[in-house]
Design a protein around this motif. Structure first.
Motif, PDB file in Angstrom:
ATOM      1  N   GLU A 101      -6.524  -8.597  -3.277  1.00 36.27           N
ATOM      2  CA  GLU A 101      -7.334  -8.220  -2.139  1.00 36.27           C
ATOM      3  C   GLU A 101      -6.846  -8.930  -0.873  1.00 36.27           C
ATOM      4  O   GLU A 101      -6.737  -8.328   0.186  1.00 36.27           O
ATOM      5  CB  GLU A 101      -8.796  -8.565  -2.406  1.00 36.27           C
ATOM      6  CG  GLU A 101      -9.696  -7.885  -1.420  1.00 36.27           C
ATOM      7  CD  GLU A 101     -11.141  -8.063  -1.773  1.00 36.27           C
ATOM      8  OE1 GLU A 101     -11.465  -9.095  -2.373  1.00 36.27           O
ATOM      9  OE2 GLU A 101     -11.931  -7.191  -1.424  1.00 36.27           O
ATOM     10  N   ASP A 150     -12.424 -16.632  -5.395  1.00 31.68           N
ATOM     11  CA  ASP A 150     -13.802 -16.235  -5.663  1.00 31.68           C
ATOM     12  C   ASP A 150     -14.491 -17.349  -6.445  1.00 31.68           C
ATOM     13  O   ASP A 150     -13.919 -17.903  -7.382  1.00 31.68           O
ATOM     14  CB  ASP A 150     -13.836 -14.951  -6.493  1.00 31.68           C
ATOM     15  CG  ASP A 150     -13.233 -13.780  -5.736  1.00 31.68           C
ATOM     16  OD1 ASP A 150     -13.313 -13.797  -4.498  1.00 31.68           O
ATOM     17  OD2 ASP A 150     -12.684 -12.875  -6.378  1.00 31.68           O
ATOM     18  N   SER A 160     -13.625   0.804  -6.900  1.00 32.66           N
ATOM     19  CA  SER A 160     -13.015  -0.310  -6.195  1.00 32.66           C
ATOM     20  C   SER A 160     -11.670   0.136  -5.634  1.00 32.66           C
ATOM     21  O   SER A 160     -11.009   0.994  -6.205  1.00 32.66           O
ATOM     22  CB  SER A 160     -12.822  -1.482  -7.158  1.00 32.66           C
ATOM     23  OG  SER A 160     -11.988  -2.439  -6.577  1.00 32.66           O
ATOM     24  N   GLN A 206      -5.760 -10.007   7.019  1.00 30.19           N
ATOM     25  CA  GLN A 206      -6.546 -10.364   8.201  1.00 30.19           C
ATOM     26  C   GLN A 206      -7.840 -11.095   7.821  1.00 30.19           C
ATOM     27  O   GLN A 206      -8.427 -11.794   8.646  1.00 30.19           O
ATOM     28  CB  GLN A 206      -6.854  -9.116   9.048  1.00 30.19           C
ATOM     29  CG  GLN A 206      -7.725  -8.073   8.381  1.00 30.19           C
ATOM     30  CD  GLN A 206      -6.902  -7.043   7.606  1.00 30.19           C
ATOM     31  OE1 GLN A 206      -5.774  -7.304   7.242  1.00 30.19           O
ATOM     32  NE2 GLN A 206      -7.474  -5.871   7.355  1.00 30.19           N
ATOM     33  N   LEU A 207      -8.259 -10.961   6.530  1.00 30.69           N
ATOM     34  CA  LEU A 207      -9.468 -11.657   6.090  1.00 30.69           C
ATOM     35  C   LEU A 207      -9.236 -13.150   5.957  1.00 30.69           C
ATOM     36  O   LEU A 207     -10.162 -13.925   5.781  1.00 30.69           O
ATOM     37  CB  LEU A 207      -9.918 -11.106   4.730  1.00 30.69           C
ATOM     38  CG  LEU A 207     -10.291  -9.630   4.660  1.00 30.69           C
ATOM     39  CD1 LEU A 207     -10.695  -9.266   3.250  1.00 30.69           C
ATOM     40  CD2 LEU A 207     -11.435  -9.333   5.616  1.00 30.69           C
ATOM     41  N   ASN A 237      -8.657  -6.325  -9.101  1.00 33.37           N
ATOM     42  CA  ASN A 237      -8.805  -7.767  -8.926  1.00 33.37           C
ATOM     43  C   ASN A 237      -8.299  -8.453 -10.193  1.00 33.37           C
ATOM     44  O   ASN A 237      -9.042  -8.822 -11.072  1.00 33.37           O
ATOM     45  CB  ASN A 237     -10.266  -8.123  -8.652  1.00 33.37           C
ATOM     46  CG  ASN A 237     -10.384  -9.294  -7.708  1.00 33.37           C
ATOM     47  OD1 ASN A 237      -9.386  -9.952  -7.394  1.00 33.37           O
ATOM     48  ND2 ASN A 237     -11.584  -9.570  -7.257  1.00 33.37           N
ATOM     49  N   SER A 286     -16.799 -16.156  -1.539  1.00 31.94           N
ATOM     50  CA  SER A 286     -15.375 -15.820  -1.471  1.00 31.94           C
ATOM     51  C   SER A 286     -14.834 -16.118  -0.086  1.00 31.94           C
ATOM     52  O   SER A 286     -15.545 -16.041   0.914  1.00 31.94           O
ATOM     53  CB  SER A 286     -15.171 -14.337  -1.792  1.00 31.94           C
ATOM     54  OG  SER A 286     -13.812 -14.020  -1.643  1.00 31.94           O
ATOM     55  N   LYS A 299       0.814  -1.215   0.000  1.00 31.66           N
ATOM     56  CA  LYS A 299       0.000   0.000   0.000  1.00 31.66           C
ATOM     57  C   LYS A 299       0.846   1.262   0.000  1.00 31.66           C
ATOM     58  O   LYS A 299       0.434   2.286  -0.523  1.00 31.66           O
ATOM     59  CB  LYS A 299      -0.904   0.020   1.237  1.00 31.66           C
ATOM     60  CG  LYS A 299      -2.039  -0.978   1.172  1.00 31.66           C
ATOM     61  CD  LYS A 299      -2.858  -0.900   2.451  1.00 31.66           C
ATOM     62  CE  LYS A 299      -3.553  -2.196   2.732  1.00 31.66           C
ATOM     63  NZ  LYS A 299      -4.091  -2.275   4.074  1.00 31.66           N
ATOM     64  N   VAL A 344     -20.682 -13.132  -0.868  1.00 31.41           N
ATOM     65  CA  VAL A 344     -20.327 -11.726  -0.920  1.00 31.41           C
ATOM     66  C   VAL A 344     -21.197 -10.949  -1.909  1.00 31.41           C
ATOM     67  O   VAL A 344     -21.217  -9.721  -1.874  1.00 31.41           O
ATOM     68  CB  VAL A 344     -18.841 -11.523  -1.283  1.00 31.41           C
ATOM     69  CG1 VAL A 344     -17.954 -12.006  -0.168  1.00 31.41           C
ATOM     70  CG2 VAL A 344     -18.488 -12.212  -2.586  1.00 31.41           C
ATOM     71  N   ARG A 345     -21.923 -11.628  -2.764  1.00 32.65           N
ATOM     72  CA  ARG A 345     -22.678 -10.934  -3.798  1.00 32.65           C
ATOM     73  C   ARG A 345     -23.823 -11.808  -4.228  1.00 32.65           C
ATOM     74  O   ARG A 345     -23.720 -13.032  -4.225  1.00 32.65           O
ATOM     75  CB  ARG A 345     -21.768 -10.707  -5.006  1.00 32.65           C
ATOM     76  CG  ARG A 345     -21.614  -9.317  -5.464  1.00 32.65           C
ATOM     77  CD  ARG A 345     -20.686  -9.300  -6.631  1.00 32.65           C
ATOM     78  NE  ARG A 345     -21.465  -9.110  -7.857  1.00 32.65           N
ATOM     79  CZ  ARG A 345     -22.011  -7.952  -8.190  1.00 32.65           C
ATOM     80  NH1 ARG A 345     -21.847  -6.903  -7.431  1.00 32.65           N
ATOM     81  NH2 ARG A 345     -22.725  -7.825  -9.279  1.00 32.65           N
ATOM     82  N   MET A 365     -22.097 -14.948  -5.549  1.00 34.48           N
ATOM     83  CA  MET A 365     -20.638 -15.060  -5.496  1.00 34.48           C
ATOM     84  C   MET A 365     -20.215 -15.412  -4.081  1.00 34.48           C
ATOM     85  O   MET A 365     -20.664 -14.808  -3.107  1.00 34.48           O
ATOM     86  CB  MET A 365     -19.955 -13.769  -5.921  1.00 34.48           C
ATOM     87  CG  MET A 365     -18.452 -13.842  -5.694  1.00 34.48           C
ATOM     88  SD  MET A 365     -17.531 -12.508  -6.435  1.00 34.48           S
ATOM     89  CE  MET A 365     -17.198 -13.189  -8.041  1.00 34.48           C
ATOM     90  N   LYS A 396      -5.183  -7.260   2.467  1.00 34.12           N
ATOM     91  CA  LYS A 396      -5.922  -7.393   3.729  1.00 34.12           C
ATOM     92  C   LYS A 396      -5.802  -8.816   4.254  1.00 34.12           C
ATOM     93  O   LYS A 396      -6.770  -9.575   4.264  1.00 34.12           O
ATOM     94  CB  LYS A 396      -7.401  -7.057   3.503  1.00 34.12           C
ATOM     95  CG  LYS A 396      -7.606  -5.657   2.975  1.00 34.12           C
ATOM     96  CD  LYS A 396      -9.087  -5.392   2.800  1.00 34.12           C
ATOM     97  CE  LYS A 396      -9.312  -4.155   1.971  1.00 34.12           C
ATOM     98  NZ  LYS A 396      -9.678  -4.484   0.578  1.00 34.12           N
ATOM     99  N   VAL A 411      -9.190  -2.020  -5.131  1.00 27.08           N
ATOM    100  CA  VAL A 411      -8.140  -2.943  -5.582  1.00 27.08           C
ATOM    101  C   VAL A 411      -8.361  -3.281  -7.045  1.00 27.08           C
ATOM    102  O   VAL A 411      -9.471  -3.147  -7.564  1.00 27.08           O
ATOM    103  CB  VAL A 411      -8.145  -4.262  -4.776  1.00 27.08           C
ATOM    104  CG1 VAL A 411      -7.740  -4.029  -3.348  1.00 27.08           C
ATOM    105  CG2 VAL A 411      -9.490  -4.943  -4.853  1.00 27.08           C
TER     106      VAL A 411
END
Lengths: 325, 197
Positions: free
Chosen positions: A120, A265, A110, A126-127, A114, A260, A44, A240-241, A258, A124, A112
């Motif tokens: 992504e 994904d 967005s 931590q996800l 993708n 993830s 980042k 997520v979608r 979707m 991140k 990021v």
């Protein structure tokens, strides 16, 4: 001559003696989580230019150039496919613009790009904790730089694993392998050159932010009836979608969900068909698995970078409830 | 003296020394020959390249076999011995030898090609990635003759390929759109993030 050989064996002995100590000290200071955090921070905040090649199991490869800079506190990113007619993706802050052949340029909101790397996740980490275990493996040399290897394995062994090599100095990604359950590489991203600079690349100063294509707003369809029920999900994978749209090329209307887990994904489609008109089947395209099966007059299709067994388990667990009608 | 030779032998095997005069030494010295063999055996063992069954000392046995081969004392009368034909035959014979050599080469190329054939990408399905027009029915079931014969007609296969491509393209497109959705759910998270930095 003999002396030099003796010296060689002596240095090996020293290395063997020192290895346990250096490993022990390394473990006490850095952990897999610390490395992932370091990577995310560097991705980042640094100005970098990375060339990498994406290799697929079927022998295809795609060379990419990836640039990132922070200009006046705004993150700018550029990803470019180097072979063929090309594909350019530019991100300025939270606006991602796609320049591709045969399609008018467009922008999406967005944070990021993708693209070929699961960026992504990289940004991140931590996800990741819910679905994967991250293990420190050891050090090696990638693209001429000392590297730290991490292994990422799904907790329930339902998804492909990853080997990740991070630059010792900056924590930036040097190599990433997606491994099949048998440990064979399915998709590999290999960095061929990595440059971290003090100043942002001159390329970014040439971007005229005002002239980027218009932002496409995606309609919010969160109140879409939950007629598509997925009974089984791999550990850590969430929805997520969800929407209903037309497929490109064929124009068929599909119910869409979707899934993830941050790294992978997965798309789940439902389409109305006449009973018996389609056949069950599956194929692999690179690391992607596409599975299609018919249940009554519904055709369920699952696409994603998953082992066929897992994709099949998801597809088999799909139920369609006709509540809206 | 021999110790030094052994060392240079070892260096030669590691590619650190040129073979100046060493080979003639090896040819004459029985002990060095033995050492040469042993070093190779040790190296193969260390690299885990040893064959499953070891035939020690083939060279000695080959030499013995040649020794035992009966010498041809009285050669038969050949075409060459007839005055005129004698001039022609060697050429023919040479041609024949060349043909044999060529066929050996051809056999080797075929053999290598067979060896180099890529292993199938997925062991339990006969459907290679997208190259086959249609999807193979029944992923895990063994492919029977019946199935291979009843390939879908070309138009049907094209249609299927189109549908598969539609799904793959849409999946890529949805992955782009997904990032936007994810952003909304992270609005709460972003308040935590600055503290970590």
């Amino acid at each position: 001559m003999s002396r030099s050989r003796n010296n060689l064996t002596r240095s090996w002995l020293w290395l063997l003696l020192c290895l346990p100590f250096s490993l022990a000290s390394a473990q006490s200071t850095d952990s897999a989580e610390a490395w992932l955090q370091k990577m995310a921070g560097s991705l980042k905040s640094l100005n970098y230019q990375i060339s990498f090649v994406l290799l697929q199991a079927n022998g295809n490869f795609e060379p990419y150039l990836w640039r990132h800079a922070v200009l006046d506190g705004v993150e700018m990113e550029h990803l470019s496919l180097q072979n063929g007619p090309g594909r350019e993706i530019v991100r300025v802050g939270d606006q991602v613009s796609y320049f591709e052949p045969n399609v008018p340029a467009y922008s999406l909101q967005s944070e990021v790009i993708n693209g070929p790397l699961p960026v992504e996740l990289l940004r991140k980490p931590q996800l990741l904790g819910g679905s994967y275990e991250v293990v420190m493996v050891g050090r090696s040399r990638i693209s001429g730089r000392p590297a730290q290897q991490l292994r990422i394995v799904s907790k329930d062994k339902s998804r492909y694993g990853f080997n990740l090599w991070l630059d010792q100095e900056t924590g930036l990604i040097l190599k990433m392998d997606m491994m099949s359950m048998e440990g064979e590489p399915l998709e590999q991203a290999q960095v061929t050159s990595l440059h971290v600079t003090e100043q942002p690349d001159a390329y970014f100063s040439r971007i005229e932010v005002g002239k980027l294509p218009e932002m496409i707003s995606v309609p919010d369809i969160s109140e879409h009836p939950r007629s598509l029920q997925i009974g089984w999900l791999p550990v850590g994978m969430t929805e997520v979608r969800r929407d209903m749209h037309r497929l490109p090329l064929t124009g068929q209307v599909v119910d869409y969900v979707m899934l993830s887990d941050g790294l992978v994904d997965v798309s789940v489609y439902r389409q109305s068909v006449d009973p018996g008109s389609s056949e069950n089947g599956w194929l692999k395209y690179g690391a992607n698995t596409l599975i299609s099966l018919q249940k009554g007059n519904h055709e369920i299709t699952v696409v994603g970078k998953l082992p066929p067994q897992t994709a099949s388990a998801i597809a088999n667990s799909v139920e369609y409830l006709e509540v809206g009608k | 003296m021999t110790q030094q030779k052994k060392e240079s032998l070892s260096a030669l095997m590691d590619g650190e020394e040129s073979a100046n005069g060493l080979f003639s030494d090896i040819g004459q010295d029985q002990g060095l020959q033995q050492t040469w063999r042993n070093y190779h055996l040790i190296r193969d063992g260390l690299r885990k390249e040893l064959p499953s069954s070891l035939n020690f000392d083939i060279s000695a046995r080959v030499a013995a076999a040649i020794e035992q081969e009966p010498a041809i004392l009285a050669p038969k009368k050949r075409l060459r011995d007839i005055p005129v034909v004698g001039q022609v035959i060697p050429l023919v014979r040479q041609g024949g030898q060349f043909a044999i050599a060529a066929s050996v080469a051809a056999a080797m190329i075929i053999g290598v090609q067979q060896l180099n054939q890529p292993t199938p990408e997925q062991p339990f399905s006969s459907a290679p990635a997208l190259q086959i027009p249609g999807m193979q029915a029944g992923g895990l079931s063994p492919v029977s003759l019946e199935q291979t014969r009843s390939l879908p007609p070309a138009a049907d296969a094209l249609e299927q390929k189109r549908r598969i491509n539609a799904y793959l393209t849409d999946h890529q497109r949805q992955m782009r759109l997904k990032a936007q959705q994810a952003k909304e759910s992270e609005l709460q998270e972003s308040e935590v993030e600055p503290q970590q930095k």
